[in-house]
Write a protein that holds these residues in place. Structure first.
Motif, PDB file in Angstrom:
ATOM      1  N   SER A 115       0.782  -1.258  -0.076  1.00 57.03           N
ATOM      2  CA  SER A 115      -0.163  -0.243  -0.046  1.00 57.03           C
ATOM      3  C   SER A 115       1.028   1.244   0.068  1.00 57.03           C
ATOM      4  O   SER A 115       1.999   1.337   0.834  1.00 57.03           O
ATOM      5  N   GLY A 116       0.585   2.153  -0.830  1.00 52.33           N
ATOM      6  CA  GLY A 116       1.420   3.512  -0.923  1.00 52.33           C
ATOM      7  C   GLY A 116       2.623   3.378  -1.518  1.00 52.33           C
ATOM      8  O   GLY A 116       3.621   4.112  -1.581  1.00 52.33           O
ATOM      9  N   SER A 117       2.880   2.239  -2.371  1.00 46.42           N
ATOM     10  CA  SER A 117       4.090   2.247  -3.098  1.00 46.42           C
ATOM     11  C   SER A 117       4.303   2.799  -4.501  1.00 46.42           C
ATOM     12  O   SER A 117       5.329   2.391  -4.932  1.00 46.42           O
ATOM     13  N   GLY A 118       3.207   3.149  -4.939  1.00 47.14           N
ATOM     14  CA  GLY A 118       3.356   3.977  -6.423  1.00 47.14           C
ATOM     15  C   GLY A 118       3.016   3.139  -7.331  1.00 47.14           C
ATOM     16  O   GLY A 118       3.584   3.259  -8.369  1.00 47.14           O
ATOM     17  N   LYS A 119       2.145   2.035  -7.171  1.00 44.44           N
ATOM     18  CA  LYS A 119       1.847   1.157  -8.048  1.00 44.44           C
ATOM     19  C   LYS A 119       1.015   1.901  -9.487  1.00 44.44           C
ATOM     20  O   LYS A 119       1.557   1.220 -10.453  1.00 44.44           O
ATOM     21  N   THR A 120       0.323   2.729  -8.933  1.00 45.63           N
ATOM     22  CA  THR A 120      -0.403   3.576 -10.158  1.00 45.63           C
ATOM     23  C   THR A 120       0.270   4.181 -11.165  1.00 45.63           C
ATOM     24  O   THR A 120       0.395   4.585 -12.159  1.00 45.63           O
ATOM     25  N   VAL A 135      11.351   5.627   1.386  1.00 45.66           N
ATOM     26  CA  VAL A 135      10.608   6.370   0.390  1.00 45.66           C
ATOM     27  C   VAL A 135       9.098   5.695   0.454  1.00 45.66           C
ATOM     28  O   VAL A 135       8.210   6.543   0.471  1.00 45.66           O
ATOM     29  N   LYS A 136       8.823   4.762   0.965  1.00 45.47           N
ATOM     30  CA  LYS A 136       7.533   4.143   0.841  1.00 45.47           C
ATOM     31  C   LYS A 136       6.883   4.602   2.161  1.00 45.47           C
ATOM     32  O   LYS A 136       5.759   5.137   2.134  1.00 45.47           O
ATOM     33  N   ARG A 137       7.679   5.105   3.090  1.00 47.47           N
ATOM     34  CA  ARG A 137       7.069   5.642   4.633  1.00 47.47           C
ATOM     35  C   ARG A 137       6.520   6.921   4.204  1.00 47.47           C
ATOM     36  O   ARG A 137       5.629   7.317   4.378  1.00 47.47           O
ATOM     37  N   ALA A 138       7.591   7.853   3.416  1.00 47.69           N
ATOM     38  CA  ALA A 138       7.080   8.955   3.128  1.00 47.69           C
ATOM     39  C   ALA A 138       5.766   9.238   2.326  1.00 47.69           C
ATOM     40  O   ALA A 138       5.112  10.119   2.296  1.00 47.69           O
ATOM     41  N   TRP A 139       5.850   8.202   1.332  1.00 51.07           N
ATOM     42  CA  TRP A 139       4.636   8.232   0.306  1.00 51.07           C
ATOM     43  C   TRP A 139       3.476   8.104   0.950  1.00 51.07           C
ATOM     44  O   TRP A 139       2.419   8.265   0.581  1.00 51.07           O
ATOM     45  N   LYS A 140       3.483   6.884   1.839  1.00 53.97           N
ATOM     46  CA  LYS A 140       2.348   6.517   2.356  1.00 53.97           C
ATOM     47  C   LYS A 140       1.992   7.551   3.425  1.00 53.97           C
ATOM     48  O   LYS A 140       0.680   7.696   3.480  1.00 53.97           O
ATOM     49  N   LYS A 196       2.006  10.769   3.201  1.00 57.32           N
ATOM     50  CA  LYS A 196       1.657  11.714   2.502  1.00 57.32           C
ATOM     51  C   LYS A 196       0.198  11.383   1.950  1.00 57.32           C
ATOM     52  O   LYS A 196      -0.854  12.186   2.062  1.00 57.32           O
ATOM     53  N   ARG A 197       0.177  10.101   1.388  1.00 55.72           N
ATOM     54  CA  ARG A 197      -1.036   9.959   0.928  1.00 55.72           C
ATOM     55  C   ARG A 197      -2.219   9.685   1.656  1.00 55.72           C
ATOM     56  O   ARG A 197      -3.314  10.293   1.507  1.00 55.72           O
ATOM     57  N   ASP A 198      -1.760   8.922   3.019  1.00 52.13           N
ATOM     58  CA  ASP A 198      -2.983   8.412   3.823  1.00 52.13           C
ATOM     59  C   ASP A 198      -3.579   9.809   4.758  1.00 52.13           C
ATOM     60  O   ASP A 198      -4.373   9.791   5.032  1.00 52.13           O
ATOM     61  N   VAL A 199      -2.456  10.584   4.748  1.00 48.09           N
ATOM     62  CA  VAL A 199      -3.011  11.940   5.641  1.00 48.09           C
ATOM     63  C   VAL A 199      -3.843  12.881   4.834  1.00 48.09           C
ATOM     64  O   VAL A 199      -4.546  13.376   4.996  1.00 48.09           O
ATOM     65  N   GLU A 200      -3.230  13.171   3.363  1.00 39.77           N
ATOM     66  CA  GLU A 200      -3.742  14.107   2.473  1.00 39.77           C
ATOM     67  C   GLU A 200      -5.255  13.423   1.832  1.00 39.77           C
ATOM     68  O   GLU A 200      -6.248  14.127   1.617  1.00 39.77           O
ATOM     69  N   GLN A 201      -5.198  12.184   1.579  1.00 42.68           N
ATOM     70  CA  GLN A 201      -6.335  11.554   0.931  1.00 42.68           C
ATOM     71  C   GLN A 201      -7.282  10.885   1.672  1.00 42.68           C
ATOM     72  O   GLN A 201      -8.520  10.684   1.206  1.00 42.68           O
ATOM     73  N   ARG A 202      -6.896  10.070   2.672  1.00 44.75           N
ATOM     74  CA  ARG A 202      -7.734   9.406   3.602  1.00 44.75           C
ATOM     75  C   ARG A 202      -7.829   9.766   4.917  1.00 44.75           C
ATOM     76  O   ARG A 202      -8.720   8.921   5.759  1.00 44.75           O
ATOM     77  N   GLY A 203      -7.313  11.077   5.357  1.00 45.95           N
ATOM     78  CA  GLY A 203      -7.865  11.416   6.455  1.00 45.95           C
ATOM     79  C   GLY A 203      -7.209  11.110   7.795  1.00 45.95           C
ATOM     80  O   GLY A 203      -7.535  11.262   9.018  1.00 45.95           O
ATOM     81  N   TYR A 204      -6.076  10.161   7.528  1.00 48.51           N
ATOM     82  CA  TYR A 204      -5.251   9.692   8.787  1.00 48.51           C
ATOM     83  C   TYR A 204      -4.322  10.619   9.245  1.00 48.51           C
ATOM     84  O   TYR A 204      -4.158  11.443   8.745  1.00 48.51           O
ATOM     85  N   MET A 237       1.761   0.869   9.556  1.00 44.87           N
ATOM     86  CA  MET A 237       2.958   0.269   8.580  1.00 44.87           C
ATOM     87  C   MET A 237       3.528  -0.827   9.497  1.00 44.87           C
ATOM     88  O   MET A 237       4.170  -1.852   9.218  1.00 44.87           O
ATOM     89  N   GLU A 238       3.850  -0.385  10.817  1.00 48.47           N
ATOM     90  CA  GLU A 238       4.546  -1.249  11.653  1.00 48.47           C
ATOM     91  C   GLU A 238       3.855  -2.590  11.923  1.00 48.47           C
ATOM     92  O   GLU A 238       4.470  -3.648  11.832  1.00 48.47           O
ATOM     93  N   GLU A 239       2.555  -2.456  12.083  1.00 45.68           N
ATOM     94  CA  GLU A 239       1.833  -3.757  12.239  1.00 45.68           C
ATOM     95  C   GLU A 239       1.618  -4.587  10.968  1.00 45.68           C
ATOM     96  O   GLU A 239       1.602  -5.849  11.087  1.00 45.68           O
ATOM     97  N   ARG A 240       1.688  -3.865   9.795  1.00 42.22           N
ATOM     98  CA  ARG A 240       1.557  -4.673   8.772  1.00 42.22           C
ATOM     99  C   ARG A 240       2.846  -5.287   8.171  1.00 42.22           C
ATOM    100  O   ARG A 240       2.975  -6.227   7.484  1.00 42.22           O
ATOM    101  N   LYS A 241       4.096  -4.687   8.558  1.00 45.51           N
ATOM    102  CA  LYS A 241       5.523  -5.348   8.132  1.00 45.51           C
ATOM    103  C   LYS A 241       5.575  -6.529   8.211  1.00 45.51           C
ATOM    104  O   LYS A 241       5.992  -7.441   7.043  1.00 45.51           O
ATOM    105  N   PRO A 242       5.241  -7.388   9.137  1.00 48.12           N
ATOM    106  CA  PRO A 242       5.628  -8.932   9.185  1.00 48.12           C
ATOM    107  C   PRO A 242       4.676  -9.755   8.113  1.00 48.12           C
ATOM    108  O   PRO A 242       5.130 -10.320   7.338  1.00 48.12           O
TER     109      PRO A 242
END
Length: 333
Positions: free
Chosen positions: A25-30, A145-150, A152-160, A169-174
């Motif tokens: 998630s947030g890795s720039g796939k699009t 890079v992924k940390r910075a992108w995610k 930015k996206r989740d704060v600006e677009q998804r309201g987190y 991100m830490e919970e999802r890493k494993p």
């Protein structure tokens, strides 16, 4: 040579060409399929996100204590069924996961276009899904890079909040390392993104990154391929830092050629490359930036990746003058 008027060939063909794009998630796939969208247009290109095939909504996942990266949290059986139908040119009732509310909206009718992009965490997770996908791309930004992108996206677009994004991100890493990252071994191409060697500020302020395009060996290709970059233009026109480097890298146990770019390159230098792709594919015009502008390393990777995908699509029609054994240019499964 490829068929003339290749857009028309695609539009009239019954074949539905599926591009799978995997990554966190947030890795720039699009981002790295934007060139395909720009070249062929929305009439021929559509996208499905695998997030729509979550089995549980946000509240249910929290109660169960699982992340959407766990395969059991997704309806891959339904996704396989839908991909098979879309591949056959049949419409589906596509589920819709609403990221704003964390719940599912009513399904929507979805008709396949001739190029279908499947984006998400797990497009290569099952043998059947891998078999239905014609070209597989894995996007792998560096953790910072992924940390910075995610964020930015989740704060600006998804309201987190930033803290909530970092905690998630830490919970999802494993689960990412167990279920998502290993899919790179099935990819035809892997995109790696790092902060620019010319400074992190260049990345954050001008979108300039160090981008590496790792590719498996071509099984077949258009004859007389000329993807040259104008060296004279580099020497006479470019006034900004730019780097091109080729190495070999081990990606998921497979040796791939790795073409790395960094910095910014004057458009005039790259125009010859665009023109050669137009000639080889009969897809015109290819113009990703305005004349006089600079292309970033990411733009260059998009352009070459687009040519690689188009090359794969051409061989599905069976190019008589192609090298190799002819037939579909399907890659590793």
């Amino acid at each position: 040579m490829p068929p003339s008027d290749f857009k028309r060939v695609i539009a009239e063909s019954p074949y539905v060409f599926i591009i799978g794009v995997a990554g966190d998630s947030g890795s720039g796939k699009t981002t790295f399929t934007q060139a395909i969208r720009a070249i062929f247009g929305e009439d021929l290109v559509s996208t499905i996100t695998i997030d729509d095939y979550h089995r549980y909504d946000r509240r249910e996942r929290k109660e169960l204590g699982i992340t959407p990266l766990v395969p059991e949290a997704n309806r891959f059986d339904l996704l396989e069924e839908h991909l098979e139908a879309l591949k056959a040119g049949k419409p589906i009732a596509k589920p819709v996961y609403n990221h704003d509310t964390g719940v599912f909206d009513p399904p929507v009718p979805f008709k396949p276009t001739k190029i279908l992009i499947l984006e998400g965490l797990h497009p290569f997770i099952t043998p059947k899904m891998r078999d239905l996908i014609d070209f597989k791309l894995y996007v792998d930004p560096d953790p910072e890079v992924k940390r910075a992108w995610k964020i930015k996206r989740d704060v600006e677009q998804r309201g987190y909040s930033p803290d909530a994004v970092i905690r998630e991100m830490e919970e999802r890493k494993p689960d990412f390392e167990r279920y998502v990252a290993p899919q790179c071994r099935f990819a035809d191409a892997v995109i790696k993104v790092a902060f620019s060697k010319y400074g992190r500020e260049a990345s954050e302020e001008r979108n300039v990154y160090h981008v590496t395009l790792c590719q498996s060996k071509f099984e077949r290709s258009i004859r007389d391929v000329d993807l040259s970059i104008d060296l004279f233009g580099i020497l006479s026109l470019s006034q900004r830092n730019f780097m091109v480097e080729f190495t070999t890298e081990d990606v998921g146990g497979t040796a791939m050629g790795a073409l790395a770019f960094d910095g910014e390159l004057n458009y005039a230098v790259v125009r010859k490359l665009e023109r050669n792709i137009e000639i080889q594919t009969q897809v015109q015009p290819i113009s990703l930036v305005q004349n006089g502008a600079y292309l970033t390393a990411g733009d260059m990777a998009q352009l070459i990746l687009a040519w690689r995908i188009i090359n794969r699509r051409i061989f599905i029609e069976g190019a008589p003058e192609a090298t190799g054994n002819g037939g579909c240019g399907c890659g590793r499964r």
